[in-house]
Design an enzyme around this catalytic site. Structure first.
Site, PDB file in Angstrom:
ATOM      1  N   GLU A  17       0.379  -1.047   0.272  1.00  0.00           N
ATOM      2  CA  GLU A  17      -0.100   0.028   0.330  1.00  0.00           C
ATOM      3  C   GLU A  17       0.547   0.893   0.058  1.00  0.00           C
ATOM      4  O   GLU A  17       2.070   1.034   0.400  1.00  0.00           O
ATOM      5  CB  GLU A  17      -1.353  -0.444   1.437  1.00  0.00           C
ATOM      6  CG  GLU A  17      -1.992   1.334   0.881  1.00  0.00           C
ATOM      7  CD  GLU A  17      -2.881   0.868   1.797  1.00  0.00           C
ATOM      8  OE1 GLU A  17      -4.090   0.051   1.111  1.00  0.00           O
ATOM      9  OE2 GLU A  17      -3.306   1.496   3.217  1.00  0.00           O
ATOM     10  N   THR A  48      -3.486   4.905  -1.414  1.00  0.00           N
ATOM     11  CA  THR A  48      -5.105   5.356  -0.930  1.00  0.00           C
ATOM     12  C   THR A  48      -5.836   6.820  -1.328  1.00  0.00           C
ATOM     13  O   THR A  48      -5.237   6.894  -2.686  1.00  0.00           O
ATOM     14  CB  THR A  48      -4.550   5.760   0.960  1.00  0.00           C
ATOM     15  OG1 THR A  48      -3.446   6.956   0.637  1.00  0.00           O
ATOM     16  CG2 THR A  48      -3.381   4.097   1.784  1.00  0.00           C
ATOM     17  N   GLY A 108     -14.382   6.664   4.482  1.00  0.00           N
ATOM     18  CA  GLY A 108     -13.842   7.383   4.963  1.00  0.00           C
ATOM     19  C   GLY A 108     -13.944   7.960   6.413  1.00  0.00           C
ATOM     20  O   GLY A 108     -14.701   7.844   6.475  1.00  0.00           O
ATOM     21  N   ASP A 109     -12.905   8.594   6.907  1.00  0.00           N
ATOM     22  CA  ASP A 109     -12.890   8.761   7.907  1.00  0.00           C
ATOM     23  C   ASP A 109     -13.546  10.455   8.497  1.00  0.00           C
ATOM     24  O   ASP A 109     -13.751  10.425   7.331  1.00  0.00           O
ATOM     25  CB  ASP A 109     -11.309   9.076   9.082  1.00  0.00           C
ATOM     26  CG  ASP A 109     -10.894   7.447   8.837  1.00  0.00           C
ATOM     27  OD1 ASP A 109     -11.891   6.879   9.743  1.00  0.00           O
ATOM     28  OD2 ASP A 109      -9.852   7.091   9.333  1.00  0.00           O
ATOM     29  N   ALA A 125     -20.293   2.938   3.118  1.00  0.00           N
ATOM     30  CA  ALA A 125     -19.268   2.866   2.648  1.00  0.00           C
ATOM     31  C   ALA A 125     -20.421   1.661   1.616  1.00  0.00           C
ATOM     32  O   ALA A 125     -20.219   1.448  -0.241  1.00  0.00           O
ATOM     33  CB  ALA A 125     -18.423   1.614   1.990  1.00  0.00           C
ATOM     34  N   TYR A 146     -12.371  -5.352   9.394  1.00  0.00           N
ATOM     35  CA  TYR A 146     -11.788  -4.348  11.260  1.00  0.00           C
ATOM     36  C   TYR A 146     -12.009  -5.345  12.303  1.00  0.00           C
ATOM     37  O   TYR A 146     -12.873  -5.200  13.287  1.00  0.00           O
ATOM     38  CB  TYR A 146     -13.032  -3.525  11.216  1.00  0.00           C
ATOM     39  CG  TYR A 146     -12.916  -2.222  11.207  1.00  0.00           C
ATOM     40  CD1 TYR A 146     -11.508  -1.414  10.733  1.00  0.00           C
ATOM     41  CD2 TYR A 146     -13.701  -1.667   9.529  1.00  0.00           C
ATOM     42  CE1 TYR A 146     -11.625  -0.019   9.625  1.00  0.00           C
ATOM     43  CE2 TYR A 146     -13.850  -1.435   9.062  1.00  0.00           C
ATOM     44  CZ  TYR A 146     -13.046   0.348   8.888  1.00  0.00           C
ATOM     45  OH  TYR A 146     -12.690   1.080   8.247  1.00  0.00           O
ATOM     46  N   GLN A 177      -7.873  -4.089   8.380  1.00  0.00           N
ATOM     47  CA  GLN A 177      -6.711  -3.068   9.246  1.00  0.00           C
ATOM     48  C   GLN A 177      -5.897  -3.761   9.460  1.00  0.00           C
ATOM     49  O   GLN A 177      -6.160  -4.711   9.585  1.00  0.00           O
ATOM     50  CB  GLN A 177      -8.263  -2.132  10.370  1.00  0.00           C
ATOM     51  CG  GLN A 177      -7.099  -1.888  10.941  1.00  0.00           C
ATOM     52  CD  GLN A 177      -6.352  -0.218  10.136  1.00  0.00           C
ATOM     53  OE1 GLN A 177      -5.936  -0.505   9.590  1.00  0.00           O
ATOM     54  NE2 GLN A 177      -8.025   1.121  10.518  1.00  0.00           N
TER      55      GLN A 177
HETATM   56  C1  LIG Z   1      -7.928  -1.261   4.476  1.00  0.00           C
HETATM   57  C2  LIG Z   1      -8.640  -0.018   4.639  1.00  0.00           C
HETATM   58  C3  LIG Z   1      -8.118   0.854   4.119  1.00  0.00           C
HETATM   59  C4  LIG Z   1      -8.147   2.380   3.558  1.00  0.00           C
HETATM   60  N1  LIG Z   1      -8.099   3.148   2.848  1.00  0.00           N
HETATM   61  C5  LIG Z   1      -8.207   4.311   3.092  1.00  0.00           C
HETATM   62  C6  LIG Z   1      -8.185   6.005   2.885  1.00  0.00           C
HETATM   63  O1  LIG Z   1      -8.077   5.309   1.153  1.00  0.00           O
HETATM   64  N2  LIG Z   1      -8.154   7.027   2.799  1.00  0.00           N
HETATM   65  C7  LIG Z   1      -9.055   6.982   3.802  1.00  0.00           C
HETATM   66  O2  LIG Z   1      -9.383   7.998   4.115  1.00  0.00           O
HETATM   67  N3  LIG Z   1      -9.386   6.152   4.951  1.00  0.00           N
HETATM   68  C8  LIG Z   1      -8.817   4.810   4.643  1.00  0.00           C
HETATM   69  N4  LIG Z   1      -9.186   3.812   5.750  1.00  0.00           N
HETATM   70  C9  LIG Z   1     -10.327   4.045   6.968  1.00  0.00           C
HETATM   71  C10 LIG Z   1     -11.530   3.879   6.732  1.00  0.00           C
HETATM   72  O3  LIG Z   1     -12.195   5.011   5.640  1.00  0.00           O
HETATM   73  C11 LIG Z   1     -12.055   4.298   8.066  1.00  0.00           C
HETATM   74  O4  LIG Z   1     -11.725   3.651   8.707  1.00  0.00           O
HETATM   75  C12 LIG Z   1     -13.640   4.886   8.246  1.00  0.00           C
HETATM   76  O5  LIG Z   1     -13.675   5.270   9.644  1.00  0.00           O
HETATM   77  C13 LIG Z   1     -14.683   3.548   7.941  1.00  0.00           C
HETATM   78  O6  LIG Z   1     -14.878   2.755   6.488  1.00  0.00           O
HETATM   79  P1  LIG Z   1     -15.181   1.713   5.807  1.00  0.00           P
HETATM   80  O7  LIG Z   1     -15.240   2.465   5.082  1.00  0.00           O
HETATM   81  O8  LIG Z   1     -14.979   0.664   6.744  1.00  0.00           O
HETATM   82  O9  LIG Z   1     -16.881   2.316   6.253  1.00  0.00           O
HETATM   83  P2  LIG Z   1     -17.693   1.164   6.698  1.00  0.00           P
HETATM   84  O10 LIG Z   1     -18.030  -0.180   6.459  1.00  0.00           O
HETATM   85  O11 LIG Z   1     -19.468   3.197   6.073  1.00  0.00           O
HETATM   86  O12 LIG Z   1     -17.920   1.286   8.721  1.00  0.00           O
HETATM   87  C14 LIG Z   1     -18.093   2.951   9.481  1.00  0.00           C
HETATM   88  C15 LIG Z   1     -18.732   2.576  10.147  1.00  0.00           C
HETATM   89  O13 LIG Z   1     -20.327   2.533   9.946  1.00  0.00           O
HETATM   90  C16 LIG Z   1     -20.544   1.305  10.131  1.00  0.00           C
HETATM   91  N5  LIG Z   1     -22.038   0.893   9.372  1.00  0.00           N
HETATM   92  C17 LIG Z   1     -21.605   0.195   8.394  1.00  0.00           C
HETATM   93  N6  LIG Z   1     -23.036   0.488   7.414  1.00  0.00           N
HETATM   94  C18 LIG Z   1     -24.446   0.861   8.275  1.00  0.00           C
HETATM   95  C19 LIG Z   1     -25.298   1.531   7.368  1.00  0.00           C
HETATM   96  N7  LIG Z   1     -25.534   1.193   6.208  1.00  0.00           N
HETATM   97  N8  LIG Z   1     -25.528   1.481   9.222  1.00  0.00           N
HETATM   98  C20 LIG Z   1     -25.035   1.715   9.898  1.00  0.00           C
HETATM   99  N9  LIG Z   1     -23.399   1.460  10.352  1.00  0.00           N
HETATM  100  C21 LIG Z   1     -23.341   1.503   9.762  1.00  0.00           C
HETATM  101  C22 LIG Z   1     -20.048   0.654  10.225  1.00  0.00           C
HETATM  102  O14 LIG Z   1     -20.087  -0.844  11.360  1.00  0.00           O
HETATM  103  C23 LIG Z   1     -19.045   0.914  10.666  1.00  0.00           C
HETATM  104  O15 LIG Z   1     -18.194   1.561  12.046  1.00  0.00           O
HETATM  105  C24 LIG Z   1      -8.921   2.375   5.212  1.00  0.00           C
HETATM  106  C25 LIG Z   1      -9.302   1.858   6.181  1.00  0.00           C
HETATM  107  C26 LIG Z   1      -8.910   0.463   5.866  1.00  0.00           C
HETATM  108  C27 LIG Z   1      -9.144  -0.297   6.919  1.00  0.00           C
END
Ligand SMILES: Cc1cc2nc3c(=O)[nH]c(=O)nc-3n(C[C@H](O)[C@H](O)[C@H](O)COP(=O)(O)OP(=O)(O)OC[C@H]3O[C@@H](n4cnc5c(N)ncnc54)[C@H](O)[C@@H]3O)c2cc1C
Length: 289
Positions: A17, A48, A108-109, A125, A146, A177
């Site tokens: 990465e 990223t 995204g965060d 997502a 995660y 993660q």
């Molecule tokens: C492999 C990897 C690569 C990453 N790359 C990047 C990057 O390039 N840029 C960046 O900014 N960040 C990156 N991140 C960090 C990531 O953006 C954060 O961890 C972010 O907080 C969550 O993203 P997610 O896509 O997992 O979110 P989601 O899958 O949307 O989950 C986020 C939270 O919402 C909850 N959730 C999901 N769907 C629902 C729903 N329908 N209703 C209610 N709750 C729900 C989940 O349980 C979780 O608690 C990366 C993380 C990982 C593990």
């Protein structure tokens, strides 16, 4: 090449990465280090994406450069929490136009200036995964997972239920993660398989090469630090060369254990450090063949 195709090869492999530059001025430096990483022949390179989308163009430029110049498959990350529908759709079109077949679909965060949930075009997502699928069903789509539970989730059951929704929406594979204790990954794998998640799950390993990095990594991921790893930081943290060597060997040891336990593909958070990527490969040279 699609990541799912890369993962069907019957041999051990590592993917790496990298992250894009934050400014124009840093572009050449980042391009050079990502090219050195591509030259090491990883299974694929993931690039990223800034959570706010400000550096989105660079993600694409770096991913396209690696794919076009070195023939290494690339995975372009894309976040959606702070973007409008138009921005996301345009970016998906740009990824396709660049000839990149793989998108890592992320929420995204949440940043201090991110819109509140009810105002966001994409809340999670899963919404982005549906959008990508509706625009172009041929993309190979990845998602994040995660082993130690996403910090916003109430518990692991809820986290896994949401993860299953992402896969049902069209996620082809997942990357974890970072974790520093492989037992957490094995237990996670068991639980998600039981929940019916059957897509490939790439374990993510981060070589920690300096003491400051560990504090950042924990803040970012909330990862559990095993005693064995903490004692290594306590012992070598003040000696940069020794710490770097110990961190690389620890990560290589994690990878060997994953391979020994039936995992074939590991994703390494080498970020933009070709020397670290190269040292990991050197430690595994006979295993990777
Ligand atoms: C492999 C990897 C690569 C990453 N790359 C990047 C990057 O390039 N840029 C960046 O900014 N960040 C990156 N991140 C960090 C990531 O953006 C954060 O961890 C972010 O907080 C969550 O993203 P997610 O896509 O997992 O979110 P989601 O899958 O949307 O989950 C986020 C939270 O919402 C909850 N959730 C999901 N769907 C629902 C729903 N329908 N209703 C209610 N709750 C729900 C989940 O349980 C979780 O608690 C990366 C993380 C990982 C593990």
């Amino acid at each position: 090449m699609r990541i799912t195709e890369v993962l069907t090869k019957n041999s051990f492999s590592l993917s790496f990465e990298v992250f894009p530059p934050k400014t124009d001025a840093a572009f050449e430096t980042v391009r050079s280090s990502t090219e050195q990483i591509a030259l090491l022949g990883p299974a694929f390179v993931s690039v990223t994406y800034g959570a706010g989308g400000g550096t989105s163009r660079y993600t694409l430029d770096i991913a396209k450069n690696i794919k076009d110049r070195y023939g290494v498959p690339t995975l372009a990350h894309l976040t959606c929490a702070s973007s409008t529908r138009e921005e996301v759709r345009r970016h998906i079109g740009d990824i396709r136009a660049a000839g990149i077949e793989n998108i890592m679909a992320l929420r995204g965060d949440l940043l201090p200036d991110s819109p509140p949930e009810e105002e966001r075009a994409y809340r999670h997502a899963v919404d982005l995964i549906r959008e990508i699928r509706s625009i172009d069903p041929d993309f190979c789509v990845g998602g994040a997972c995660y082993p130690e539970v996403h910090p916003e989730s109430r518990n692991s059951e809820e986290d896994i239920r949401r993860l299953k929704e992402k896969v049902d929406a069209g996620c082809d594979f997942l990357t974890t993660q970072m974790f520093f204790d492989n037992a957490l990954y094995y237990s996670f794998l068991y639980r998600i398989r039981e929940a019916g998640v059957t897509v490939p799950i790439l374990p993510g390993v981060m070589p920690i090469t300096n003491a400051a990095q560990i504090a950042r990594a924990i803040k970012l991921s909330g990862s559990f630090i095993p005693h064995r790893f903490q004692s290594l930081v306590d012992r070598f943290g003040d000696d940069p060369k020794a710490m770097k060597q110990a961190g690389i060997v620890y990560a290589a040891d994690q990878i060997i254990d994953l391979f020994a336990n039936g995992i074939r593909n590991v994703h390494v958070y080498t970020m933009n450090k070709p020397d670290v990527a190269e040292a990991i490969l050197r430690n595994l040279s006979d295993i990777l063949g």
